[in-house]
Design a protein around this motif. Structure first.
Motif, short mmCIF file in Angstrom:
data_model
loop_
_atom_site.label_atom_id
_atom_site.label_comp_id
_atom_site.label_asym_id
_atom_site.label_seq_id
_atom_site.Cartn_x
_atom_site.Cartn_y
_atom_site.Cartn_z
N SER A 39 42.36 38.39 39.47
CA SER A 39 43.03 37.33 40.24
C SER A 39 43.91 36.45 39.36
CB SER A 39 41.99 36.46 40.96
OG SER A 39 41.16 37.27 41.77
N GLU A 95 37.79 43.00 30.90
CA GLU A 95 36.68 43.14 31.87
C GLU A 95 35.79 44.27 31.38
OE1 GLU A 95 35.43 41.63 34.72
OE2 GLU A 95 33.93 43.21 34.60
N ASP A 110 37.28 32.57 34.75
CA ASP A 110 36.19 32.31 35.69
C ASP A 110 34.99 33.10 35.14
OD1 ASP A 110 34.64 32.01 38.03
OD2 ASP A 110 35.70 33.64 39.07
N ASP A 146 34.26 44.58 25.86
CA ASP A 146 33.43 43.38 25.80
C ASP A 146 34.27 42.22 25.26
OD1 ASP A 146 30.80 41.91 25.73
OD2 ASP A 146 31.42 41.76 23.64
N THR A 154 38.35 41.16 39.08
CA THR A 154 39.30 42.00 39.79
C THR A 154 40.76 41.61 39.49
OG1 THR A 154 39.36 40.55 41.74
CG2 THR A 154 37.66 42.28 41.69
#
Ligand code: SAM
Length: 235
Positions: free
Chosen positions: A194, A210, A38, A21, A192
């Motif tokens: 990027s 993530e 993002d 987290d 993912t």
């Protein structure tokens, strides 16, 4: 619930990836040159009528809570020299005020989509996405004059390929990394991976967080590939 006291860590030569987290872990990681991220946007995913099916990924966005926004305080200007952060149109006033209160300069930039969905319903065509670049002293934007444009034009990314609804295209992330100062770049909402792929390609060091195990696994694979390509790239 993830065990944040002992997060899963995958370490590579130029990247460290945490399944954790972000709110619990990021403050414990210490100083990074830049946060490039993002985060979950905050917007209304209800409705859509006959347009809903064409919008495809809206259901996945709602299911994964990617419409719930994020807590701005995760961007701590005492722990980074600059930040690049994507946001929804509706988040601009609050995020802009937060960044202006935390950093010495803040600029609104834009990814212009070369192939937007040809539909508008009662709104404008979704042909642009906003990001802010904010920095403190000695962490100002980098690059040549041509590289310092406030916009980047690129096709919509490959969410389908990676099973994620909001994958950012390489062209966009490469441009952003070119403009970001410093060696160590962190993305606390890496999806993912990027940001990490662009960072590793550009010779930077990446730290990613993530909390979704499926997306984390995709990021690990993408970062492994980016490392192989970096090894085999011409000097
Ligand atoms: C908008 S997506 C990022 C997509 C990424 N730019 C890409 O190209 O794949 C935001 C990501 O943040 C993750 N996320 C949301 N809340 C989180 C949290 N508290 N800690 C870690 N990750 C989180 C979501 O699972 C999602 O994958």
């Amino acid at each position: 619930m993830l065990d944040v006291t002992t997060p899963t860590v995958v370490t590579m030569e130029h990247a460290t990836l945490y399944l954790a987290d972000a709110y619990a872990l990021l403050p414990r990681l210490g100083w990074v040159d830049a946060i490039v991220t993002d985060p979950p946007y905050e917007f209304n995913t209800s409705g859509g009528g006959s347009f809903r099916e064409q919008r495809g990924h809206t259901d996945q966005i709602a299911e994964e809570g990617l419409d719930q926004g994020f807590d701005h305080s995760i961007i701590n200007s005492l722990l980074c020299g600059s930040v690049v952060v994507f946001c929804h149109n509706d988040q601009v006033p609050a995020l802009s005020a937060y960044l202006q209160g935390s950093f010495s300069r803040s600029v609104l930039c834009m990814w212009i989509k070369a192939n937007p969905m040809p539909m508008a319903n009662k709104h404008y065509v979704a042909d642009a996405e906003i990001y802010f670049h904010a920095w403190n002293r000695d962490h100002h934007p980098q690059g040549s004059l041509a590289e310092k444009k406030r916009h980047v034009r690129s096709q919509v990314g490959r969410g389908g390929k990676y099973g994620h609804a909001t994958v950012k295209p390489d062209t966009v992330m490469d441009k952003i990394i070119t403009n970001v100062a410093g060696k160590v770049i962190c993305d606390p909402f890496m999806g993912t991976g990027s940001t990490g792929v662009a960072a590793v390609k550009a010779g930077r060091t990446f730290i990613g967080i993530e909390h979704n195990p499926k997306h984390f696994a995709t990021a690990v694979e993408r970062l492994r590939l980016a490392h192989e390509q970096r090894v085999h790239a011409p000097p």
